[in-house]
Design a protein around this motif. Structure first.
Motif, PDB file in Angstrom:
ATOM      1  N   ASP A 109       0.039  -9.558  -0.815  1.00 22.03           N
ATOM      2  CA  ASP A 109       1.279  -9.517  -1.112  1.00 22.03           C
ATOM      3  C   ASP A 109       1.497  -8.868  -2.376  1.00 22.03           C
ATOM      4  OD1 ASP A 109       2.420 -10.613   1.201  1.00 22.03           O
ATOM      5  OD2 ASP A 109       2.755 -12.551   0.276  1.00 22.03           O
ATOM      6  N   LEU A 110       2.716  -8.173  -2.698  1.00 19.11           N
ATOM      7  CA  LEU A 110       3.226  -7.290  -3.710  1.00 19.11           C
ATOM      8  C   LEU A 110       3.914  -8.312  -4.701  1.00 19.11           C
ATOM      9  CD1 LEU A 110       4.013  -3.993  -2.403  1.00 19.11           C
ATOM     10  CD2 LEU A 110       1.784  -4.623  -3.470  1.00 19.11           C
ATOM     11  N   VAL A 111       3.794  -8.183  -5.925  1.00 17.97           N
ATOM     12  CA  VAL A 111       4.342  -8.803  -6.921  1.00 17.97           C
ATOM     13  C   VAL A 111       4.914  -8.305  -7.949  1.00 17.97           C
ATOM     14  CG1 VAL A 111       4.217 -10.671  -8.746  1.00 17.97           C
ATOM     15  CG2 VAL A 111       2.924 -11.086  -6.428  1.00 17.97           C
ATOM     16  N   PHE A 112       6.320  -8.320  -8.136  1.00 19.72           N
ATOM     17  CA  PHE A 112       6.867  -7.360  -9.111  1.00 19.72           C
ATOM     18  C   PHE A 112       7.356  -7.752 -10.290  1.00 19.72           C
ATOM     19  CE2 PHE A 112       7.267  -5.935  -4.725  1.00 19.72           C
ATOM     20  CZ  PHE A 112       7.127  -4.671  -4.913  1.00 19.72           C
ATOM     21  N   HIS A 166       6.341  -2.800 -13.196  1.00 17.91           N
ATOM     22  CA  HIS A 166       5.224  -3.020 -12.816  1.00 17.91           C
ATOM     23  C   HIS A 166       4.899  -3.704 -11.546  1.00 17.91           C
ATOM     24  CE1 HIS A 166       3.529  -1.652 -16.410  1.00 17.91           C
ATOM     25  NE2 HIS A 166       4.195  -2.336 -17.153  1.00 17.91           N
ATOM     26  N   VAL A 167       3.884  -3.585 -10.717  1.00 13.29           N
ATOM     27  CA  VAL A 167       3.614  -4.397  -9.595  1.00 13.29           C
ATOM     28  C   VAL A 167       2.257  -4.580  -9.312  1.00 13.29           C
ATOM     29  CG1 VAL A 167       3.339  -1.989  -8.320  1.00 13.29           C
ATOM     30  CG2 VAL A 167       3.907  -4.316  -6.862  1.00 13.29           C
ATOM     31  N   GLY A 168       2.042  -5.609  -8.900  1.00 10.81           N
ATOM     32  CA  GLY A 168       0.705  -6.260  -8.770  1.00 10.81           C
ATOM     33  C   GLY A 168       0.350  -6.644  -7.363  1.00 10.81           C
ATOM     34  N   MET A 169      -0.878  -6.972  -6.936  1.00 15.24           N
ATOM     35  CA  MET A 169      -1.156  -7.396  -5.553  1.00 15.24           C
ATOM     36  C   MET A 169      -2.220  -8.667  -5.814  1.00 15.24           C
ATOM     37  SD  MET A 169      -2.832  -5.480  -2.349  1.00 15.24           S
ATOM     38  CE  MET A 169      -4.478  -4.969  -3.227  1.00 15.24           C
ATOM     39  N   TYR A 193       9.626  -2.159  -4.122  1.00 14.08           N
ATOM     40  CA  TYR A 193      10.304  -3.307  -4.053  1.00 14.08           C
ATOM     41  C   TYR A 193      11.327  -3.270  -2.926  1.00 14.08           C
ATOM     42  CZ  TYR A 193      13.505  -6.920  -5.575  1.00 14.08           C
ATOM     43  OH  TYR A 193      14.312  -8.197  -5.897  1.00 14.08           O
ATOM     44  N   THR A 194      11.940  -2.165  -2.344  1.00 11.69           N
ATOM     45  CA  THR A 194      12.861  -2.019  -1.390  1.00 11.69           C
ATOM     46  C   THR A 194      12.327  -2.188   0.085  1.00 11.69           C
ATOM     47  OG1 THR A 194      12.567   0.318  -1.019  1.00 11.69           O
ATOM     48  CG2 THR A 194      14.174  -0.694  -2.868  1.00 11.69           C
TER      49      THR A 194
END
Length: 53
Positions: free
Chosen positions: A34-37, A50-53, A19-20
């Motif tokens: 892109d990453l979605v948190f 969790h993180v998704g793409m 996230y950082t």
């Protein structure tokens, strides 16, 4: 992490650390890859689980 590694990009293991990196974008600006948190709804980066793409 596998997809980014295949593209030559190294990401840290934890979603909180990921996230950082980079820069935030509006939902309307999201691009493939892109990453979605996901957090608990508080908006607190420490609550990201969790993180998704």
């Amino acid at each position: 992490m596998w997809a980014y590694r295949a593209a030559g990009i190294s990401l840290p293991h934890s979603s909180g650390s990921q996230y950082t990196l980079g820069r935030p974008v509006a939902q309307s600006e999201l691009q493939p890859g892109d990453l979605v948190f996901y957090d608990d709804g508080t908006g607190n980066p420490a609550a990201i689980q969790h993180v998704g793409m």
